[in-house]
Design a protein around this motif. Sequence first.
Motif, short mmCIF file in Angstrom:
data_model
loop_
_atom_site.label_atom_id
_atom_site.label_comp_id
_atom_site.label_asym_id
_atom_site.label_seq_id
_atom_site.Cartn_x
_atom_site.Cartn_y
_atom_site.Cartn_z
N UNK A 123 43.33 14.04 13.12
CA UNK A 123 42.80 14.36 11.80
C UNK A 123 42.22 15.78 11.78
N UNK A 124 41.97 16.26 10.58
CA UNK A 124 41.28 17.53 10.34
C UNK A 124 41.93 18.68 11.11
N UNK A 125 41.32 19.08 12.23
CA UNK A 125 41.81 20.25 12.97
C UNK A 125 42.79 19.86 14.06
N UNK A 126 43.43 18.72 13.92
CA UNK A 126 44.28 18.20 14.98
C UNK A 126 45.69 18.75 14.97
N UNK A 127 46.65 17.87 15.26
CA UNK A 127 48.02 18.29 15.49
C UNK A 127 48.63 18.97 14.27
#
Length: 837
Positions: free
Chosen positions: A334-338
């Motif tokens: 989520x958010x700043x992930x993949x």
Amino acid sequence: MSSVRRGAKTAKIIRPIAKKTGDNFEGAWTTLSTAIVQIHSKNASSLSFEELYRSAYNLVLNKNGDKLYAGVKDLLVTHLSNTASNAVVPLFPTCSAATGTNSVLTRESLENESNSAAAKMVKDAIAAGLPNGVASFTGGDEFLKLLKSVWDHHVTCMIMVRDILLYMDRVYVPTAKKPFVYDLGLDLFRDVILHNTVHPIREKLIETLMNQILLDREGDVVDKFAIKSMTDMLLSLSNANARVGSGSMSQSTMSIYELDFERPFLATSGAFYTLEAAHLLATCDARGFLLKIENRLLEEEERVKAYLSSSTGPKLRAVLESVLIADKVEELMENSGLVVMLSNNHTQDIARMYRLFSRVESGHATMRKCITAEIQDEGRKINELYGGLAKPTPSSPSGAQGSLAAAASTSPNPIQWVQEMLSIKTRFDGFISSCFDQDKKFVNCVNDALASVVNLNPQSPEYLSLFIDENLKKGGQKGKYEADIDAILDNTITLFRLLVYKDVFERYYKQHLARRLLFGKSLSEDAEKGFIGKLKIECGSAFTQKLEGMFTDMKVSEDVMSSFKALPSSVSNSDQSAIDLNVKVLTTTLWPTFPNHPVTYPPQLQSLLSRFETYYMSARHSGRKLTWQSTLGNMDLRANFPKGRKEINVSLIGSILLLSCFNESDSSESAAAIPFSTIADTTGIPAPELKRALQSLSLGKHKILLKSSKGKDVDENRDTFKFNLSFSSPLAKIKILTISATSTAASASNSEANAEREGAFSKIEDERKHQIEAAIVRTMKSRKRMDHANLVVEVTEQLKSRFMPHPSMIKTRIEGLIERDYLERDAKDRRMYMYLA
């Protein structure tokens, strides 16, 4: 210090002369006990080991082995008890818990896992070393050094004592089924010092080790050699449940190292990294989190190599992977992930996530799920922006994959659509190469996700063919070199591979190829044949057989025209107009079907066509029939305008109406206009085609004809046309472009009109029926007998290179073949089919 092997023998047995006198146990034991005390006092240099060995030998020989063994044991217990009370306990490290109490690990909390679960163990483990569990902890280094020296001295002493009592080890111990003297010393060290019932030595040792490891994790300098010595000591000790075997000791299933140290260490590590993971998630983005935990995992591997047992490595790795990765997989997506990493092309971070997530079972599966969703989201936007698909609404279901019905909402841009899809493919192929180590599961994930969005657009085969047409025709490459075109076509093949309905693509590609060949717009024959070769590799020779036959027709036509033009002029061309005829003879079964309308050719053109037809039938193929395609040809005409001569390139339909109706026009401005009906009667051109031709000549950039009324539409009843004598142009050569059938088609970058598309799909559906039946007959002819499920699988396998047949369609064709007596059902098993010869 390395671990000491239990039961090791280092000295040869000395065989002294035995005294045959009576039993003198007290004297001999006094000598031996005094010597053992001297050894513990580090005064062994003055002892005679040969004399001591002889004393022990005589005691055992005179049946005093049990007294000797018991005396040695009591002596060792006394010495170790004094060492524990006088040397070890005074150097206990001091620790104060944050709560104001002295929290330590209790033996029961570690050995009795049934004690209300792991909550207490974890709490005690945190108190042993984690921040906020212990406020201060001092003296740990000195305590470990002392315990190390005590252990080293005890091992040295036990080696000397073992050498003195070597005969007892060989003769008495196996018979009495007791531990060897050296092993006895290790067991007593465990019970008297480590597991002391009065003083919490073990608890203090574990607290100290946990604290030292905590300091090491936090970057402080610790004595790793001292920690290593303690873990080696624990590895050398067996637990209290060790069993005596036949003449030798056998290790129990769990060592003291595992019981006393490893279990609390793993619990402490899990609790420590659980808190650290929560802290990192709150303070770092996904990239920072992954970088830090990767460093932590590497640090722990080095820590195991430095001062822990190698057997601890897999267990510690499992704990860390669980709390640092497995429990955080979903949060890291989520958010700043993949998704952010993919959008910003952070290849190093994606590769790091791939490596770390490979450690847990659901890691890669979650990544593939995220990649699939990202590709589908990007593909959906491309379909809406350039593919002409309507944006789905809650009240309208999304279009089914592979549907043959169009749902256009915006003006499609086929070229841009293909370029954007290729961009997705190229970008994610780059990720597979640089980040995912060419993992087959990720390759399939990208291909399946892209295939779903490509086939969601029912016009994708047409768009792909238009894109290829744009790159293979003259002027369409827009300054690109031939190597660039070849690279683009290679990428296009990867997109073609994803198409479910390749037969639809074949239909469009054949049409576009035909126009390139017939109108001389092909960039190069080598490029054309090269791409057909790529299609042949993908789908087999049956797929490209007709395409290759089109090139054969073009070559044969060149030879025919060369022979025809080589004839005497009286035979090939006797007209004064000197028309240069160029005919392409096409095999009907190889080329796409073009609309054809019977028209009335001008006399000077008709005579030349008849002459060629006579030559072809007599000299070449007497049994064939030639049908002239009036909608495909074009002509170059020389027009004498009052303001200058021009060369006009116009379609064959346009040239017929100009030569038939306007070639003898009065040169004056007052020349009579020709009504639409008169032009139609004279030329025989159907009204729709005639309207398009007149619009092209009177409403385009170059107005060769003048229309009586304003507007773009042609009125069959009112409009009249006349030759534009005032026409002028700075160009010597003029090309009259034919207006498209509908404005919608023109704005769609030459994509077919919906009515034409529906008719084409109807023909494709009919062709599929025949192809399915042919596959069924081929299969049954070779197998003779087959059940329904296997027959469907076999037919699908044969046809998937062209299209993916639905099982219900195959079943319908099977029923049709049964009705026509190609197949029959087994009377006993209705799902079994038999072939009828």
